[in-house]
Enzyme design. Structure first.
Site, PDB file in Angstrom:
ATOM      1  N   LYS A 199      -2.333   0.086   5.307  1.00  0.00           N
ATOM      2  CA  LYS A 199      -1.763  -1.170   5.250  1.00  0.00           C
ATOM      3  C   LYS A 199      -1.428  -1.779   6.552  1.00  0.00           C
ATOM      4  O   LYS A 199      -1.408  -3.053   6.774  1.00  0.00           O
ATOM      5  CB  LYS A 199      -0.356  -1.338   4.076  1.00  0.00           C
ATOM      6  CG  LYS A 199       0.801  -0.348   4.443  1.00  0.00           C
ATOM      7  CD  LYS A 199       1.656  -0.033   3.433  1.00  0.00           C
ATOM      8  CE  LYS A 199       2.753   0.878   3.667  1.00  0.00           C
ATOM      9  NZ  LYS A 199       2.490   2.179   3.933  1.00  0.00           N
ATOM     10  N   ALA A 206       1.318   5.735   1.361  1.00  0.00           N
ATOM     11  CA  ALA A 206       1.676   6.260   2.559  1.00  0.00           C
ATOM     12  C   ALA A 206       0.199   6.404   3.255  1.00  0.00           C
ATOM     13  O   ALA A 206      -0.853   6.745   2.441  1.00  0.00           O
ATOM     14  CB  ALA A 206       2.284   7.403   2.237  1.00  0.00           C
ATOM     15  N   ARG A 207       0.047   6.051   4.433  1.00  0.00           N
ATOM     16  CA  ARG A 207      -1.341   6.362   5.265  1.00  0.00           C
ATOM     17  C   ARG A 207      -2.313   5.628   4.319  1.00  0.00           C
ATOM     18  O   ARG A 207      -3.500   6.036   4.439  1.00  0.00           O
ATOM     19  CB  ARG A 207      -1.406   7.744   5.158  1.00  0.00           C
ATOM     20  CG  ARG A 207      -0.382   8.555   5.740  1.00  0.00           C
ATOM     21  CD  ARG A 207      -0.312   8.158   7.399  1.00  0.00           C
ATOM     22  NE  ARG A 207       0.322   9.029   8.178  1.00  0.00           N
ATOM     23  CZ  ARG A 207       0.784   8.790   9.356  1.00  0.00           C
ATOM     24  NH1 ARG A 207       0.269   7.828  10.036  1.00  0.00           N
ATOM     25  NH2 ARG A 207       1.675   9.829  10.143  1.00  0.00           N
ATOM     26  N   ASP A 230       7.316  -5.136   9.626  1.00  0.00           N
ATOM     27  CA  ASP A 230       6.897  -3.623   9.144  1.00  0.00           C
ATOM     28  C   ASP A 230       7.969  -2.949   9.214  1.00  0.00           C
ATOM     29  O   ASP A 230       8.350  -2.174  10.355  1.00  0.00           O
ATOM     30  CB  ASP A 230       5.660  -3.184  10.282  1.00  0.00           C
ATOM     31  CG  ASP A 230       4.930  -2.065   9.371  1.00  0.00           C
ATOM     32  OD1 ASP A 230       5.556  -1.387   8.376  1.00  0.00           O
ATOM     33  OD2 ASP A 230       3.924  -1.826  10.097  1.00  0.00           O
ATOM     34  N   ALA A 288       9.927  -4.698  13.869  1.00  0.00           N
ATOM     35  CA  ALA A 288      10.102  -2.933  13.566  1.00  0.00           C
ATOM     36  C   ALA A 288      11.417  -2.776  12.822  1.00  0.00           C
ATOM     37  O   ALA A 288      12.331  -2.981  13.491  1.00  0.00           O
ATOM     38  CB  ALA A 288      10.055  -1.967  14.578  1.00  0.00           C
ATOM     39  N   THR A 289      11.611  -2.807  11.569  1.00  0.00           N
ATOM     40  CA  THR A 289      12.881  -2.562  10.615  1.00  0.00           C
ATOM     41  C   THR A 289      13.057  -1.117  10.780  1.00  0.00           C
ATOM     42  O   THR A 289      14.316  -0.782  10.206  1.00  0.00           O
ATOM     43  CB  THR A 289      12.498  -3.109   9.438  1.00  0.00           C
ATOM     44  OG1 THR A 289      11.679  -2.250   8.853  1.00  0.00           O
ATOM     45  CG2 THR A 289      12.336  -4.349   9.354  1.00  0.00           C
ATOM     46  N   HIS A 300       1.856   3.469  16.350  1.00  0.00           N
ATOM     47  CA  HIS A 300       1.840   1.971  16.008  1.00  0.00           C
ATOM     48  C   HIS A 300       1.950   1.273  17.245  1.00  0.00           C
ATOM     49  O   HIS A 300       1.121   0.235  17.351  1.00  0.00           O
ATOM     50  CB  HIS A 300       3.089   1.675  15.118  1.00  0.00           C
ATOM     51  CG  HIS A 300       3.035   1.896  13.612  1.00  0.00           C
ATOM     52  ND1 HIS A 300       2.708   0.978  12.515  1.00  0.00           N
ATOM     53  CD2 HIS A 300       2.634   3.318  12.829  1.00  0.00           C
ATOM     54  CE1 HIS A 300       2.768   1.576  11.474  1.00  0.00           C
ATOM     55  NE2 HIS A 300       2.428   2.730  11.588  1.00  0.00           N
ATOM     56  N   GLY A 328       0.822  -1.179   0.070  1.00  0.00           N
ATOM     57  CA  GLY A 328       0.044  -0.043   0.224  1.00  0.00           C
ATOM     58  C   GLY A 328       0.818   1.168  -0.029  1.00  0.00           C
ATOM     59  O   GLY A 328       2.302   1.013   0.198  1.00  0.00           O
TER      60      GLY A 328
END
Length: 443
Positions: free
Chosen positions: A248, A244-245, A344, A266-267, A284, A242
């Protein structure tokens, strides 16, 4: 046991009276739902729905044989009638058991909100669990795979239920707790009740439920407890794409909200002095279930390989009371388990790897950066292909319009497109999220 659902909706029903929302406007036909009520073998009625005698007749049933009426929650919907001839409704105290003359046994279970859950056993040993709206069983931990207090009302140790009826959409964590406690397994028929207007009725409702291994049925449906039903085939690997915003990340989180012991990878890490990034990370974290463990790392291959037979975890478990966020290096944490992974996101992973191989500099790129990046992405894709862990990964879909003005920008766009395509080829399900709407590209 035969269970007839006289209603499957929230206490106010669906559509809600006077509500102008799109979900209520489209709740017609089989998607219109009266307040949830259960008729068990024609002798036990749990909760009341508007016009229960008519609802029973429409389903081909009668209330004439009902010997007990139980309520599971305080009622705040439309006024309910108690048909003539029925016993007065009552509640069973938490932990108490009620034995009916026809062989049914009803145990009242404590829940974490107003109301009471009911475990019902038939004469042949079939078992079902019914939970009130917005409630989860108390005393089953928080979905981490570790129970707290030995189970709810003594239900632990009896094995999985044959049928579970609960508010899946509002409380997916309740299903996670039941799975963590061994009370729901792959053979359990999980049916959503107390359906409200928070999710659009129709295909979207059924898609979201199938993603967590549950289903919905129409008012008037009859279920045979213990009878085999095709359980939704849950994909082991899913890629959610997806812009931005687009929603997704929320879509990805929904897909694992009903499963225990999820590891959120979390990357992106932290960025000193970047308040906007800190706010995004905070949002998040607030949205994720508190039971999830967070690992901050871009070393994804050891995590994906962790559930391979024979691999050992390289690192101590987190001490009780420590924060749920861990900065992880290779193999850190509980890599050698089968806990679901939510990654993510791949775009931030790619940014990190391109930094490491010097991909932003043209000379370095041509001198070996390109080859080094291919080796890293090939290793990631191979690990995804071989993993035994459930994986939901998030990535940005870029390159649909604006052409970057710099060579480095175009290089990132091209490499992310290649990574997304290679990763998607190894996934059973691929989704594209646009304006909060998930479109299935595969699966």
């Amino acid at each position: 046991m035969d269970v007839t659902l006289l209603g499957t909706g929230a206490p106010q029903g669906l559509p809600r009276p006077g509500c102008p929302c799109a979900a209520c406007a489209t709740a017609v036909g089989d998607e219109a739902r009266a307040a949830t009520a259960l008729l068990v073998d024609g002798v036990l009625l749990i909760d009341l729905t508007p016009g229960p005698a008519f609802a029973a007749a429409r389903a081909g049933r009668s209330l004439a044989g009902v010997r007990q009426v139980l309520l599971s929650h305080p009622h705040d919907g439309p006024a309910m009638e108690v048909p003539a001839g029925l016993p007065q409704p009552g509640r069973v105290a938490d932990g108490r058991e009620l034995a009916l003359l026809d062989g049914h046994r009803v145990r009242a279970l404590a829940v974490d909100g107003p109301g009471t859950g009911y475990e019902i056993s038939g004469a042949d040993g079939e078992r079902l669990l019914y939970l009130p709206p917005g409630a989860a069983p108390a005393g089953l931990g928080n979905g981490t795979g570790r129970t707290a207090g030995g189970g709810a009302g003594g239900q632990g140790g009896a094995g999985p239920y044959d049928l579970v009826l609960l508010d899946v959409l509002a409380r997916p964590d309740a299903l996670a707790r039941l799975r963590a406690g061994g009370l729901v397994d792959a053979a359990t028929d999980v049916v959503a009740v107390h359906v409200d207007h928070d999710v659009p009725p129709g295909p979207e409702l059924h898609r979201r439920l199938a993603a967590v291994g549950a289903r919905a049925v129409a008012d008037g449906s009859s279920l045979v407890v213990g009878e085999y039903h095709a359980v939704p085939d849950l994909p082991r690997r899913t890629l959610v794409l997806g812009g931005a915003r687009s929603g997704k990340s929320l879509e990805a989180e929904r897909r694992l909200a009903a499963f225990p012991d999820v590891v959120y990878v979390a990357t992106g890490g932290t960025r000193d002095g970047d308040e906007d990034w800190a706010q995004r990370v905070s949002l998040h974290r607030e949205r994720r279930p508190s039971s999830w463990r967070t690992v901050e790392t871009c070393d994804l291959v050891p995590l994906l390989e962790g559930a391979r037979p024979g691999r050992e975890a390289a690192g101590p478990e987190k001490e009780p009371g420590t924060p749920d966020t861990e900065a992880a290096g290779p193999g850190t944490g509980r890599a050698a388990d089968a806990s679901p992974l939510l990654i993510d996101c791949l775009a931030l992973w790619l940014t990190h790897v391109m930094d490491e191989v010097g991909a932003w500099d043209d000379a370095t790129w041509e001198a070996g950066g390109r080859r080094a990046l291919r080796e890293r992405t090939d290793a990631l894709v191979a690990a995804v292909r071989a993993t035994r862990r459930p994986v939901v990964a998030v990535s940005n879909e870029v390159g649909s319009g604006v052409v970057p003005t710099t060579p480095a920008g175009r290089r990132f766009r091209d490499e992310l497109g290649r990574l997304n395509a290679a990763f998607a080829a190894e996934c059973e399900q691929v989704l594209l999220v646009v304006a909060g709407q998930a479109l299935a590209l595969r699966g």
